[in-house]
Design an enzyme around this catalytic site. Structure first.
Site, short mmCIF file in Angstrom:
data_model
loop_
_atom_site.label_atom_id
_atom_site.label_comp_id
_atom_site.label_asym_id
_atom_site.label_seq_id
_atom_site.Cartn_x
_atom_site.Cartn_y
_atom_site.Cartn_z
CE LYS A 16 64.42 77.32 74.01
NZ LYS A 16 63.49 77.44 75.18
CE LYS A 22 59.22 67.39 62.34
NZ LYS A 22 57.96 66.94 61.94
CB SER A 64 63.95 60.46 61.25
OG SER A 64 63.52 61.37 61.06
N GLY A 87 53.89 66.58 56.51
CA GLY A 87 52.98 67.45 55.84
C GLY A 87 52.55 68.68 57.24
CD GLU A 138 56.97 65.54 47.29
OE1 GLU A 138 56.50 65.20 48.44
OE2 GLU A 138 56.26 65.70 46.56
CG ASP A 145 54.73 61.01 49.87
OD1 ASP A 145 56.01 61.54 50.39
OD2 ASP A 145 53.95 61.37 50.91
CE LYS A 187 80.81 82.79 54.72
NZ LYS A 187 81.49 81.98 53.54
#
Length: 820
Positions: free
Chosen positions: A66, A71, A101, A204, A226, A234, A298
């Site tokens: 989703k 997240k 973001s 993290g 990263e 960092d 794909k």
């Protein structure tokens, strides 16, 4: 947020409990594999000396989760824990707030929406339009901030003070970590054992959760990945230094990884028993991985996981235009719309010769709504006469993606058209579009490559699409329809020998009913070998000149420097270098969004170690060195050969001459890494260029001191010698010899220059005009750019004619050959 002290311990059992609480709100995403990618990973590198083990690669497709990312796992777990701790009514009364973001923003907005909780989301202004739209689909409270964590957190604090909302951090909390760790639990349920797991790291939360799950599985090694761009690596750097890096300011395309590692997560990932090592990747490697995953599996993945499709330079365009581009569903359509917009800005930038950030493109009134550029106040064309205000420019850019078939993708008529009869039939279908002359031009176009029927047909199809694109550009500019009665009689004057990846053609003139159309200029240009663009402009700003051959327009080489600029500013005084960086960012960014990539470095270029460090810093930050501008110089000691202080003399020569040699010593090897083209391909015809700053004193002498003209004369001949030495390597070396310009060195020292002295200096030039640093800078920019690609070993004098002759402000009685 729930008090961390009340959170479950960071261990695998807590992740299993978290999964039980949130699984009903999530998709169970698949674990996929690819034989092709596994084979590539198992192939020996050409430079490798050791055997490569066989890899079987698996990919946990959280891009199918989703909101398109992992997240929601952390966001739902954190929200459920808040409800357990405070009660649903209290959480609904206060609401939740976060900064992100885009992915955590959407995830928390979704979780809050699911439970009827108000959500206040703080997002950086540079967030992608699609993520802003995704967040607004679940909450009306979207507040914008700066891009760094500090700037975001300041806005969050204000929202909390105004609303009483509860902070749900994007990554730095045990409840978030435990939620993200459910990814690893599901991976193990898909397949019992992994030898190694690699996960991206920004704040993290994900890597911390994965490392927590595998903390009691010694057979599985965990690694972090990263981006390296602008210090985004960092985590790896922090582990190497033994401390958490608290601030990161980067514009890596992996926008989900632009944050420093959180305090809670640092305690997990910095332990080598949990995360064995970190690997950093470049922007190009991220793009390549995205493309490879798209082509082979794909799947469209975010840069943070390897924005849907990479849209280069999107952030350099106005926000409303960015949103318009992002509205397209198909990635190819988004890229096409972006390319068209970039070309509009590029043509105005080059036609009007103004900074990218100052380009303003509007529309003419409806019903036509054509693109229109209005000159800024005070702007004048080089060819403009009188005091009348500069005229605007009506134009349009159109494209024909049928050309995709012509460059080998298998689409378009070229994949099936192999004979002249088939081509004639194709042309006849569009007979109303072309005059008999145009049709003959298409049928008779010669092959641009090897002889043979196939090559000839390809060349003639290219001519067909070139003429079609030009007609479409013209009719869009004038606001007519494709079936306008006059369309058949519209022809073009120029030899349209355009081939993919080689030439574009400008100074194309429109001919209508046999008469030249005045005030209209057309051009053809290719974009990344995939699309053929035509531009039509009315109210031409500058004549294009006699040269009608351009290199193929290349985004990296042509448009990116206009829109962004990548500069390392070096000064002994870091504050002065930072001031210059601020000027660069203000000029190239403006209201169009972030574009400039400039950094300040403190260094003394008369110290060799500092010179090496400057070049190494440029390579680390930007990956390459293309231009070296040796600008440093001092006036040096006063006096002639009799009374000059020799210690100060040596120091003056060290600063004015030796510094340039030492910078070149380290910059030239970096330039040699750059690719070089053959004048016909996308790459430039040289690897790099050096511009040294001399002075008219270096070619004429005549100053009160001996050191200054001597050192500047040395720069002149050093430039010529370096040009000879490095021409074979494709490196151009030139210098600029300014006259008496009015710069901070003049008005800052000793209280500044008097008005009388300034007037006397000005009157020594033929133009009787005072110059400044911008006049000299324009000359440096010319010598550093492609316009001077055929110039090396030259010394460009910029002095308003001072060294060309004597000012005409002399009475006739003082001139030779004049009657008394």
């Amino acid at each position: 947020m729930a008090d961390p002290a009340t959170s479950a311990p960071l261990q695998p059992a807590s992740i299993r409990a978290a999964h039980a609480k949130i699984s009903q709100y999530l998709h169970r995403t698949p674990l996929v594999t690819s034989r092709t990618l596994s084979r590539i990973a198992s192939s020996a590198h050409p430079e490798a000396s050791l055997p490569i083990p066989k890899f079987n690669l698996y990919f946990k497709c959280e891009n199918l989760q989703k909101i398109g990312a992992f997240k929601p796992r952390g966001a739902f777990h954190a929200t459920v824990r808040l409800i357990e701790t405070l009660g649903l009514d209290e959480v609904r009364r206060r609401g939740v707030v976060t900064h992100s973001s885009g992915n955590h923003a959407q995830a928390l907005a979704l979780a809050a929406h699911t439970f009827g909780i108000p959500a206040y989301i703080v997002m950086p202004r540079i967030s992608t339009a699609s993520k802003i739209a995704g967040t607004r689909a679940y909450t009306q409270h979207v507040i914008f901030s700066g891009s760094t964590s500090v700037e975001r957190e300041e806005v969050v604090a204000k929202v909390q003070a105004d609303t009483g909302a509860i902070l749900v951090p994007p990554y730095d909390h045990p409840d978030i970590v435990l939620g993200q760790g459910t990814v690893a639990l599901e991976m193990d349920e898909h397949r019992r054992r992994f030898d190694a797991v690699i996960a991206p790291i920004g704040g993290g939360g994900l890597l911390g959760g994965i490392a927590t799950w595998y903390s009691d599985s010694p057979g599985t090694r965990v690694f972090g990945a990263e981006p390296s761009f602008q210090g985004a690596d960092d985590a790896g750097r922090g582990v190497a230094q033994g401390k958490r890096i608290e601030a990161v300011k980067t514009l890596t395309i992996a926008d989900g990884l632009r944050t420093p590692v959180g305090v809670v997560n640092w305690g997990i990932v910095s332990d080598r028993k949990n995360v064995e090592a970190f690997y950093s990747v470049t922007e190009d490697q991220i793009r390549s991985a995205m493309r490879l995953v798209f082509e082979r599996i794909k799947l469209v993945v975010e840069p943070s996981g390897c924005d849907q499709v990479h849209l280069p330079l999107l952030s350099t365009l106005p926000a409303d235009l960015q949103q318009s581009i992002q509205k397209y569903v198909r990635p190819a359509d988004r890229l096409m719309s972006l390319a068209s917009a970039l070309l509009k800005y590029y043509f105005i930038h080059t036609q009007a010769r103004i900074p990218w950030g100052q380009v303003r493109i509007s529309r003419t009134p409806l019903p036509h709504g054509r693109p229109y550029w209005s000159p800024p106040p005070g702007w004048r064309s080089a060819s403009q006469e009188g005091d009348a205000a500069a005229a605007g420019l009506e134009f349009n850019v159109t494209h024909q993606n049928g050309l995709v078939g012509l460059v080998g993708s298998g689409r378009g008529p070229s994949s099936t058209m192999t004979t002249q009869a088939q081509l004639d039939e194709w042309i006849d279908i569009f007979a109303e579009m072309f005059s008999a002359r145009c049709r003959d031009e298409i049928r008779s176009a010669p092959a641009a490559a090897a002889p043979g029927t196939a090559a000839i047909i390809q060349a003639r199809l290219r001519r067909f699409y070139a003429l079609w694109a030009l007609k479409e550009a013209y009719i869009k500019m004038v606001g007519e329809g494709l079936l306008a009665e006059w369309l058949t009689s519209l022809e073009f004057e120029n030899d349209l020998k355009w081939t993919p990846g080689r030439l574009a053609v400008r100074d194309i003139r429109a001919v209508l009913d046999g008469r030249l159309v005045e005030g209209v200029q057309l051009a053809l240009v290719a974009y990344e070998d995939d699309f053929l663009f035509a531009t039509a402009m009315r109210g031409v700003v500058e004549p294009a000149g006699a040269d009608t051959s351009w290199r193929r327009l290349d985004l990296g080489l042509d448009i990116r420097p206009c829109a962004e600029g990548r500069v390392v500013c070096v000064d002994r005084d870091l504050g002065l270098a930072e001031h210059t960086v601020g000027m660069i960012e203000q000029q190239t960014t403006g209201p169009t969004g972030p574009g400039a990539a400039a950094m300040a470095v403190q260094a003394d270029v008369s110290v060799e170690a500092d010179c090496k460090r400057v070049v190494d810093t440029a390579l680390q930050r930007f990956g390459r060195v293309d231009i070296l501008c040796n600008i440093v110089g001092i006036g040096g000691p006063p006096g002639n050969a009799v009374d000059v202080d020799m210690a100060q003399w040596a120091r003056g020569m060290e600063v004015n001459v030796a510094s340039m040699v030492m910078m070149a010593k380290y910059a030239i090897p970096a330039m040699l890494r750059n690719e070089i083209g053959n004048g016909e391909a996308t790459t430039t015809t040289y690897r790099g260029c050096i511009v040294n700053m001399s002075s008219v004193a270096g070619i004429r002498g005549g100053t009160p001191s001996l050191l200054y003209p001597t050192s500047k004369g040395a720069v002149v001949n050093m430039t010529r010698a370096m040009a000879v030495h490095h021409a074979k390597d494709g490196i151009r070396v030139n210098c600029v010899c300014p006259g008496m310009v009015y710069t901070p060195m003049m008005y800052g020292a000793g209280g500044g220059m008097s008005a009388e002295a300034r007037e006397a200096r000005k009157n020594r030039s033929l133009l009787q005009v005072e110059g400044n640093g911008w006049d000299v800078g324009a000359s440096v920019r010319f010598l550093a750019g492609d316009e001077s690609r055929w110039i090396t070993g030259e010394c460009l004098v910029v002095d308003a004619g001072t060294t060309s002759g004597t000012s005409t402000q002399i009475p006739n009685s003082g001139a030779v050959g004049q009657p008394s």
